[in-house]
Structures are given as structure tokens and as C-alpha cells.
Write an enzyme that holds these catalytic residues in place. Structure first.
Site, mmCIF file in Angstrom:
data_model
loop_
_atom_site.group_PDB
_atom_site.id
_atom_site.type_symbol
_atom_site.label_atom_id
_atom_site.label_comp_id
_atom_site.label_asym_id
_atom_site.label_seq_id
_atom_site.Cartn_x
_atom_site.Cartn_y
_atom_site.Cartn_z
ATOM 1 N N GLU A 52 42.077 25.058 32.264
ATOM 2 C CA GLU A 52 41.336 24.477 33.384
ATOM 3 C C GLU A 52 40.331 25.489 33.937
ATOM 4 O O GLU A 52 39.186 25.140 34.231
ATOM 5 C CB GLU A 52 42.303 24.001 34.467
ATOM 6 C CG GLU A 52 43.118 22.786 34.075
ATOM 7 C CD GLU A 52 44.236 23.072 33.061
ATOM 8 O OE1 GLU A 52 44.700 22.101 32.450
ATOM 9 O OE2 GLU A 52 44.634 24.241 32.890
ATOM 10 N N HIS A 73 36.891 39.628 46.796
ATOM 11 C CA HIS A 73 36.025 40.454 45.955
ATOM 12 C C HIS A 73 35.154 39.652 44.996
ATOM 13 O O HIS A 73 34.108 40.152 44.571
ATOM 14 C CB HIS A 73 36.858 41.434 45.137
ATOM 15 C CG HIS A 73 37.435 42.532 45.962
ATOM 16 N ND1 HIS A 73 38.092 43.603 45.402
ATOM 17 C CD2 HIS A 73 37.480 42.732 47.304
ATOM 18 C CE1 HIS A 73 38.509 44.419 46.360
ATOM 19 N NE2 HIS A 73 38.150 43.907 47.530
#
Length: 161
Positions: free
Chosen positions: A83, A110
């Protein structure tokens, strides 16, 4: 089950969500929980536990995010690996496989992940609730991380390959 309105972020978001047959039950759980908390959900399938191929579903979720029809996307499968890979084929998508709280937080902090991938055969409903809560509520830090996001986006330019 999520019952506290402070979970999944207090900001109402438009969330596109999709899953294959292995992720169907967890998707249904998350759709109900996120809806209860006031989020706007676009359920892009699948709509049963009958076997189905996931790439098109994940691409629809990613396209909804990239086109700004959704603020974030969630894709769910057995492991979440395929996925994530399928969603990341859509230009502008930064899908992150997060089956724990640390990667959920870091993928946003991040990497400014805009699609969350999870494995329903790896995480149960309780952990999935926590992962989604952390992922939706964590802000991108920017700074030096923005430079890296820009470098990743540049890799999508065929002339640079």
C-alpha cells in the site's frame, strides 16, 4: 476504541482512506472513530472483505491528497508495505509505513508524510488508534528537513534520473 475528542488531533481534517480486503475491518474501525471526532472522511474503498487488488485504491487516496481534496490520507493492507509502495507512485505523495508510534511521529516531524500506511495483520485497533492520533497531531519541523523534502521531490523529475 477512541472515545476522547482530544485524540486524533483537535483540528478537523479531511482524510481520504482506503484499504484492501486485509485492511477492511481496521479501515471500518478508523472511519467510525475519525467520524465521531468530527473529521471529514472520504472512504475510497474497498467496501467489503472480498479479495481486491490494492494499487488502484491506494493511488486514489494519494491523488486525493495531492489534489488537496484531502488534508491527509491513510492506506491499510495486511502488512502495509504494498500500500505504501503504490501510494508513493503518485507524484507529490510521501507515504510512510508506520506500525509503531515512533515511526508515526518521525514520518510527520522529519518527513512531512502526507499518507499513512499501516498493516492490519500487524497492528490491532488499539495501537492503530494511537498511531493515527500521533500521526495526525504531529507537525512538520521544517528547517533542515524541508531541504531534504525538496530533494526527494526533485527525484520525481524524470530529467534527474
Amino acid at each position: 476504541m477512541v472515545t476522547d475528542a482530544t485524540r486524533y488531533n483537535s483540528t478537523v481534517m479531511r482524510i481520504a482512506i482506503g484499504a484492501d480486503h486485509a485492511g477492511f475491518a481496521l479501515k471500518q474501525h478508523l472511519v467510525a472513530a475519525l467520524t465521531r471526532l468530527g473529521h471529514q472522511i472520504d472512504d475510497l474503498g474497498t467496501h467489503s472483505s472480498e479479495p481486491v487488488d490494492y494499487p488502484d485504491i491506494c493511488a486514489r487516496v494519494a491523488r486525493a491528497v495531492v489534489a488537496h481534496r484531502a488534508d491527509r490520507g491513510i492506506v491499510i493492507g495486511g502488512s502495509g508495505q504494498g500500500e505504501q509502495m503504490a501510494a508513493n507512485k503518485v507524484r507529490g505523495t510521501r507515504a510512510a509505513l508506520c506500525n509503531d508510534l515512533y515511526t508515526a511521529r518521525m514520518s510527520r516531524q522529519h518527513n512531512d508524510a502526507n499518507v499513512l500506511a499501516m498493516g492490519a495483520r500487524i497492528v490491532g485497533c488499539g495501537l492503530a488508534d494511537e498511531i493515527v492520533s500521533v500521526w495526525l497531531s504531529t507537525e512538520f519541523e521544517g528547517g533542515r528537513h524541508q531541504r531534504r523534502i525538496d530533494q526527494i521531490a526533485a527525484l520525481e523529475n524524470p530529467e534527474r534520473v
